[in-house]
Design a protein around this motif. Structure first.
Motif, PDB file in Angstrom:
ATOM      1  N   SER A 140     -30.946  -0.816  31.371  1.00 57.64           N
ATOM      2  CA  SER A 140     -30.731  -0.421  32.769  1.00 57.64           C
ATOM      3  C   SER A 140     -30.782  -1.668  33.642  1.00 57.64           C
ATOM      4  CB  SER A 140     -31.801   0.575  33.218  1.00 57.64           C
ATOM      5  OG  SER A 140     -32.978  -0.106  33.597  1.00 57.64           O
ATOM      6  N   PHE A 141     -29.996  -1.641  34.739  1.00 65.19           N
ATOM      7  CA  PHE A 141     -29.980  -2.800  35.635  1.00 65.19           C
ATOM      8  C   PHE A 141     -31.354  -3.014  36.252  1.00 65.19           C
ATOM      9  CE2 PHE A 141     -29.399  -4.887  39.751  1.00 65.19           C
ATOM     10  CZ  PHE A 141     -28.831  -6.076  39.315  1.00 65.19           C
ATOM     11  N   ALA A 142     -32.061  -1.910  36.530  1.00 64.25           N
ATOM     12  CA  ALA A 142     -33.391  -2.044  37.137  1.00 64.25           C
ATOM     13  C   ALA A 142     -34.320  -2.851  36.223  1.00 64.25           C
ATOM     14  CB  ALA A 142     -33.980  -0.667  37.427  1.00 64.25           C
ATOM     15  N   ALA A 143     -34.253  -2.582  34.919  1.00 63.50           N
ATOM     16  CA  ALA A 143     -35.113  -3.312  33.980  1.00 63.50           C
ATOM     17  C   ALA A 143     -34.689  -4.775  33.902  1.00 63.50           C
ATOM     18  CB  ALA A 143     -35.040  -2.667  32.592  1.00 63.50           C
ATOM     19  N   HIS A 264     -29.538   1.103  45.088  1.00 61.00           N
ATOM     20  CA  HIS A 264     -28.801   1.110  46.356  1.00 61.00           C
ATOM     21  C   HIS A 264     -27.282   1.112  46.114  1.00 61.00           C
ATOM     22  CE1 HIS A 264     -27.686  -0.017  50.433  1.00 61.00           C
ATOM     23  NE2 HIS A 264     -28.947   0.136  50.803  1.00 61.00           N
ATOM     24  N   PRO A 265     -26.538   1.918  46.886  1.00 63.06           N
ATOM     25  CA  PRO A 265     -25.077   1.952  46.690  1.00 63.06           C
ATOM     26  C   PRO A 265     -24.405   0.594  46.918  1.00 63.06           C
ATOM     27  CG  PRO A 265     -25.788   3.628  48.287  1.00 63.06           C
ATOM     28  CD  PRO A 265     -27.007   2.875  47.891  1.00 63.06           C
ATOM     29  N   ALA A 266     -24.966  -0.221  47.808  1.00 63.36           N
ATOM     30  CA  ALA A 266     -24.368  -1.555  48.024  1.00 63.36           C
ATOM     31  C   ALA A 266     -24.480  -2.401  46.759  1.00 63.36           C
ATOM     32  CB  ALA A 266     -25.045  -2.261  49.196  1.00 63.36           C
ATOM     33  N   THR A 267     -25.577  -2.210  46.002  1.00 62.74           N
ATOM     34  CA  THR A 267     -25.729  -2.928  44.738  1.00 62.74           C
ATOM     35  C   THR A 267     -24.666  -2.478  43.745  1.00 62.74           C
ATOM     36  OG1 THR A 267     -28.097  -3.152  45.121  1.00 62.74           O
ATOM     37  CG2 THR A 267     -27.341  -3.390  42.850  1.00 62.74           C
ATOM     38  N   ALA A 268     -24.438  -1.172  43.676  1.00 64.35           N
ATOM     39  CA  ALA A 268     -23.413  -0.638  42.765  1.00 64.35           C
ATOM     40  C   ALA A 268     -22.063  -1.275  43.065  1.00 64.35           C
ATOM     41  CB  ALA A 268     -23.319   0.883  42.913  1.00 64.35           C
ATOM     42  N   ARG A 290     -13.896   0.838  42.385  1.00 63.97           N
ATOM     43  CA  ARG A 290     -14.479   2.118  42.772  1.00 63.97           C
ATOM     44  C   ARG A 290     -14.962   2.892  41.539  1.00 63.97           C
ATOM     45  NH1 ARG A 290     -10.417   5.127  45.484  1.00 63.97           N
ATOM     46  NH2 ARG A 290      -9.737   3.158  46.366  1.00 63.97           N
ATOM     47  N   HIS A 291     -14.154   2.832  40.476  1.00 63.03           N
ATOM     48  CA  HIS A 291     -14.536   3.555  39.263  1.00 63.03           C
ATOM     49  C   HIS A 291     -15.844   3.004  38.676  1.00 63.03           C
ATOM     50  CE1 HIS A 291     -14.228   5.766  35.562  1.00 63.03           C
ATOM     51  NE2 HIS A 291     -14.243   4.649  34.847  1.00 63.03           N
ATOM     52  N   LEU A 292     -15.935   1.679  38.595  1.00 57.54           N
ATOM     53  CA  LEU A 292     -17.147   1.078  38.025  1.00 57.54           C
ATOM     54  C   LEU A 292     -18.368   1.380  38.893  1.00 57.54           C
ATOM     55  CD1 LEU A 292     -15.673  -2.370  36.902  1.00 57.54           C
ATOM     56  CD2 LEU A 292     -16.597  -0.600  35.391  1.00 57.54           C
ATOM     57  N   ALA A 293     -18.192   1.309  40.226  1.00 54.67           N
ATOM     58  CA  ALA A 293     -19.319   1.631  41.113  1.00 54.67           C
ATOM     59  C   ALA A 293     -19.748   3.079  40.910  1.00 54.67           C
ATOM     60  CB  ALA A 293     -18.930   1.380  42.566  1.00 54.67           C
ATOM     61  N   GLU A 300     -27.239   5.765  37.030  1.00 51.99           N
ATOM     62  CA  GLU A 300     -28.377   5.008  37.548  1.00 51.99           C
ATOM     63  C   GLU A 300     -28.443   3.606  36.961  1.00 51.99           C
ATOM     64  OE1 GLU A 300     -31.840   7.451  37.155  1.00 51.99           O
ATOM     65  OE2 GLU A 300     -31.156   8.813  38.731  1.00 51.99           O
ATOM     66  N   GLY A 301     -27.281   2.956  36.948  1.00 51.70           N
ATOM     67  CA  GLY A 301     -27.262   1.551  36.553  1.00 51.70           C
ATOM     68  C   GLY A 301     -27.408   1.313  35.063  1.00 51.70           C
ATOM     69  N   ASP A 302     -26.790   2.176  34.238  1.00 56.31           N
ATOM     70  CA  ASP A 302     -26.829   1.979  32.786  1.00 56.31           C
ATOM     71  C   ASP A 302     -25.753   0.949  32.407  1.00 56.31           C
ATOM     72  OD1 ASP A 302     -26.478   2.047  30.064  1.00 56.31           O
ATOM     73  OD2 ASP A 302     -26.644   4.231  29.896  1.00 56.31           O
ATOM     74  N   LEU A 303     -26.189  -0.225  31.975  1.00 54.25           N
ATOM     75  CA  LEU A 303     -25.236  -1.318  31.752  1.00 54.25           C
ATOM     76  C   LEU A 303     -24.366  -1.081  30.527  1.00 54.25           C
ATOM     77  CD1 LEU A 303     -27.486  -4.357  32.723  1.00 54.25           C
ATOM     78  CD2 LEU A 303     -25.977  -2.972  34.151  1.00 54.25           C
ATOM     79  N   ALA A 304     -24.866  -0.335  29.528  1.00 52.28           N
ATOM     80  CA  ALA A 304     -24.019   0.002  28.380  1.00 52.28           C
ATOM     81  C   ALA A 304     -22.902   0.940  28.822  1.00 52.28           C
ATOM     82  CB  ALA A 304     -24.855   0.645  27.270  1.00 52.28           C
ATOM     83  N   ALA A 305     -23.230   1.875  29.729  1.00 48.20           N
ATOM     84  CA  ALA A 305     -22.203   2.786  30.232  1.00 48.20           C
ATOM     85  C   ALA A 305     -21.138   2.009  31.011  1.00 48.20           C
ATOM     86  CB  ALA A 305     -22.825   3.855  31.131  1.00 48.20           C
ATOM     87  N   LEU A 306     -21.566   1.012  31.769  1.00 48.93           N
ATOM     88  CA  LEU A 306     -20.606   0.180  32.513  1.00 48.93           C
ATOM     89  C   LEU A 306     -19.689  -0.583  31.558  1.00 48.93           C
ATOM     90  CD1 LEU A 306     -22.461  -1.576  35.469  1.00 48.93           C
ATOM     91  CD2 LEU A 306     -20.572   0.044  35.616  1.00 48.93           C
TER      92      LEU A 306
END
Lengths: 442, 403
Positions: A140-143, A264-268, A290-293, A300-306
């Motif tokens: 996760s991006f948070a981690a 935060h949506p701005a981070t996305a 837009r799709h990636l955001a 919730e910021g799953d980097l593998a999903a991205l």
């Protein structure tokens, strides 16, 4: 039969094809790319046995005050370790069978730049990537954010060790005080982005929240050289960041604040734009951003999903050759194509002469990701000189036509293929291949 | 007591109105004029470089960073009884005395937030807003000077990358150290042919190869190694390369150089230390540029500018954080110098921008516009239409260049 999709899988997502890779991935480019990011992240063999940041920091803190010893560490040992780290990491990229994962690690490492341009950080940059970035590149991006901000290399690099709450117990006895550097870059570069809607008051609030985020000292705190929260330096009282009130809660304040910034949506939006720019085009299509955001927000910021979304979206498979490789990716892909392994010193020296020695970005913003920044006339000549040096050295051992088939054949223009086929020597043929637009772009 | 408004008018009094004839848009650098823009990246502390020691709030607000007043045993180098030079800039003082160095103070690019990257973008793109243009103002000025690209490139970038200020439609020569072994010319020509169809990189590569041939003629191999890296220590070598290229027949006439290392968040030092060393390197490089330019120095203007100043008060770590206004340098034989231009806002608590930064009273574009109009002979109309859009209200600093 190698296809354009196979080329894109190896060049745009990967680090350029090794012999045989193009043919192998052609059977199922999307599926095989996904396999590269599905298994757990075991560190590459090249990165085993390198010292931890904590051990380096502990040595540094133990010798504090002994000028000569410190200078020796910074100039001698520090540089040796940097060379070993930079060489090992580059060789790991050259040998990797999961090049998409290596690209993601490099991307996030650049996003959270710590630069060896600062002497105290020189011996920590490699450990930073191994300890803070790599384990979280598919998490996760948070981690990832927390690991990066709490790592000693970042705390050194952006001056947080010295930042002291003016009203803290330490602050009342000391002439030192707040330093905004880490807080500003977390907001501007790591999370919201410069247009993310924060102001100077938010920078100061986050700087206060992060006071006390420091490193455990040998003989004084447990786990020396690791992250440690020094309550004595922490600014007391509630703080207001982006309109949200954080009551006094020690280290927890910063953890909550970083988690909120990660959500935060701005981070996305900021991260989506950077990813799309890195993997698609200098000016990526808005639909892709837009799709990636959207994926970021939903997961919730799953980097593998991205990373998976990059594979699944049509934009990544269009606009071929829209990006210019960075010098680092150019060198790595050239070595993958030619299957040679120079020693650390030569590797790092080559990258330096092309303008991108590992982990030496000029500022906390990291290396630029647009062709404009890498295409000064002289820099392009350097790239050609590099191709020529490699080509002339390898010429007698390689067949340029075979190497063409194994790298850029699916996208090679007739003119390029013809020039390589007709080259007066094998060395010239390899030079033309490595210096061609099809090899330099992706 | 000096009123701060009269300070400015006193320093520029007598310069008179600088009338520029219209219709000079196509002027071809009258008299082989040269313009060099030096970008100090990271945010130079203008209050350290050009200390306003005569401001009676100076010592109190600068605290531990306040420099010693001018005196027989050192201290700052007095300029006009109010402003001084940092002792590490001593080498530039003879230029000031000779009327070849002017300082600007309380000046800033039109940007008030405190991001390095946006501030540098505004400084270089010339539109007054971050990402307002994808090209740089110096590049647009070059197009205006030589719209048909009739001569070899006017612009020169010294360093591993072309800075934004020079990026745009004009072809630009660039120079960085050659460290790899050199390839044969015939092979390079073949590579160049492969790139012909690439509109972005084809012309740049061709230009790079042309410069490679040219540099062998004008520069010895010795300077090649050190020049072109952005740090302070390599600046003198870069400046020498620029000086030589700018004097070559048919060579470039407008150069951009960069020098990093000004982001002094911690332990910036006072009369010695990190910042003093950088200032020393800056002065040394500027003097090296003067030396290599030789007689061409007489027709040269050098502008050294930074993206923002730093906080007036020291931060908690014996450094300064990102601020707003600061100092800038204009030097060269073409400059009407020997003075400090400042509409001085004062250092009192209520004078400061947002209570922390030196307030900006002079837009840096008034300096740039003066250089383009008075020195390079571009018409104000062209400068306002094509180089600095929406800047008509900003009057170029009057009489700053010999013209």
């Amino acid at each position: 039969m190698a296809t354009t999709e196979a080329f894109i899988a190896t060049a745009r997502f990967g680090l350029g094809a090794r012999p045989g890779e193009l043919a192998a991935i052609a059977s199922d480019p999307q599926g095989l790319l996904k396999a590269q990011i599905e298994a757990s992240i075991a560190p590459p063999a090249e990165l085993q046995g390198l010292p931890s940041a904590a051990s380096q920091v502990t040595r540094f803190l133990e010798t504090r005050g002994q000028e000569r010893e410190i200078r020796r560490m910074l100039k001698g040992d520090g540089r040796d370790l940097y060379l070993r780290e930079a060489g090992s990491r580059t060789r790991a990229m050259v040998a990797s069978e999961r090049p998409f994962l290596e690209r993601l690690v490099a991307f996030w490492s650049n996003h959270f730049t710590v630069s060896a341009a600062r002497p105290q950080v020189l011996s920590l940059v490699g450990a930073f990537e191994r300890e803070a970035i790599r384990p979280h590149a598919l998490g996760s991006f948070a981690a990832l954010l927390r690991a990066a901000v709490q790592h000693p290399a970042m705390l050194f690099y952006l001056d947080n060790l010295r930042s002291i709450g003016p009203n803290s117990r330490a602050g009342r006895w000391s002439k030192r005080g707040l330093n905004e550097n880490l807080a500003r870059e977390v907001l501007e570069l790591h999370t919201l982005g410069v247009e993310g809607g924060y102001d100077q008051e938010d920078v100061i609030a986050l700087a206060k929240i992060l006071t006390g985020w420091s490193i455990a000292r040998p003989g004084k705190e447990p786990r020396p050289g690791h992250f440690h929260f020094h309550a004595r330096a922490h600014e007391p009282g509630a703080k207001t960041l982006l309109g949200r009130r954080y009551r006094e809660d020690g280290v927890r304040e910063g953890e909550l604040a970083l988690d909120a910034l990660a959500r935060h949506p701005a981070t996305a939006r900021h991260l989506a734009l950077k990813l799309a720019r890195h993997f698609i085009a200098d000016r990526p299509p808005e639909s892709a951003v837009r799709h990636l955001a959207g994926v970021y927000n939903e997961t919730e910021g799953d980097l593998a999903a991205l990373a998976g979304a990059l594979i699944d979206m049509p934009e990544t498979w269009r606009e071929p050759l829209a990006k210019l490789k960075t010098p680092q990716d150019l060198v790595v892909s050239s070595l993958r194509a030619t299957a040679i392994e120079p020693e650390d010193k030569i590797l790092v020296g080559t990258l330096k002469s092309l303008g991108q020695a590992p982990w030496t970005a000029p500022s906390p913003a990291g290396w630029p990701d647009e062709a404009d920044a890498w295409s000064a006339p002289d820099a392009l000549v350097e790239r050609v000189e590099f191709a020529a040096a490699l080509g002339q050295r390898l010429g007698v051992h390689k067949d340029p036509r075979r190497m063409l088939a194994e790298t850029i054949a699916p996208v090679a223009m007739p003119r390029t293929a013809k020039a390589i086929g007709r080259a007066p020597s094998a060395g010239d043929g390899l030079t033309l291949l490595l210096a061609s637009p099809e090899f330099q772009r992706r | 007591m000096i009123d701060r408004r009269t300070l400015l008018s006193a320093t520029v009094a007598g310069a008179g109105l600088c009338a520029v004839a219209p219709g000079l848009a196509l002027a071809r650098l009258p008299g082989e004029r040269r313009l060099v823009v030096v970008i100090l990246r990271g945010g130079l502390d203008g209050l350290a470089a050009v200390p306003p020691y005569g401001d009676h709030h100076y010592e109190r607000t600068r605290g531990d960073l306040a420099l010693e007043r001018p005196g027989p045993a050192g201290g700052v180098i007095d300029l006009d009884g109010f402003f001084a030079l940092h002792p590490a800039l001593e080498g530039l003082h003879p230029l000031f005395t000779a009327g070849e160095l002017a300082l600007l103070h309380a000046t800033a690019a039109p940007y008030r937030a405190r991001s390095h990257f946006d501030a540098q973008d505004v400084l270089e793109n010339g539109t007054g807003r971050p990402r307002g243009a994808r090209d740089g103002w110096l590049a647009r000025a070059i197009v205006a000077l030589d719209p048909a690209a009739a001569r070899a490139p006017l612009g020169l970038a010294v360093g591993p990358a072309v800075p934004l200020v020079l990026r745009g439609e004009a072809a630009v020569a660039s120079w960085a150290p050659q460290e790899l072994p050199r390839a044969e010319d015939a092979l390079l020509a073949q590579v160049s042919a492969l790139w012909e169809g690439d509109p972005q990189l084809g012309p740049a590569l061709a230009e790079g190869l042309r410069m490679r041939a040219m540099s062998d003629e004008v520069i010895g191999a010795k300077d090649n190694k050190k020049a072109g890296r952005p740090g302070p220590r390599a600046f003198a070598a870069s400046a020498r390369v620029a000086g030589k290229m700018l004097t070559a027949d048919d060579g470039p006439r407008i150069a951009a150089l960069e020098i990093g290392g000004w982001d002094s968040h911690a332990n910036q030092g006072r009369d010695s230390g990190q910042l003093a060393r950088n200032l020393d390197a800056l002065a040394g490089g500027l003097l090296a540029l003067k030396e290599t330019l030789g007689p061409a120095w007489r027709s040269t203007a050098v502008l050294a500018v930074t993206e923002f100043g730093r906080t007036v008060r020291p931060n908690g770590t014996k450094g300064t954080d990102h601020g707003v206004a600061g100092a800038a340098f204009a030097l060269g034989g073409a400059v009407v110098g020997g003075r400090v231009l400042a509409d001085w806002p004062g250092l009192g608590d209520r004078d400061l921008h947002e209570g922390r930064d030196l307030a900006p009273t002079t837009d840096l574009r008034t300096l740039f516009k003066a250089a383009l109009i008075q020195h390079l002979g571009l018409s104000p109309r062209v400068v306002e239409a094509e180089v600095f859009p929406e800047s008509a209200a900003l009057r170029p600093l009057p009489g700053l260049f010999q013209g």
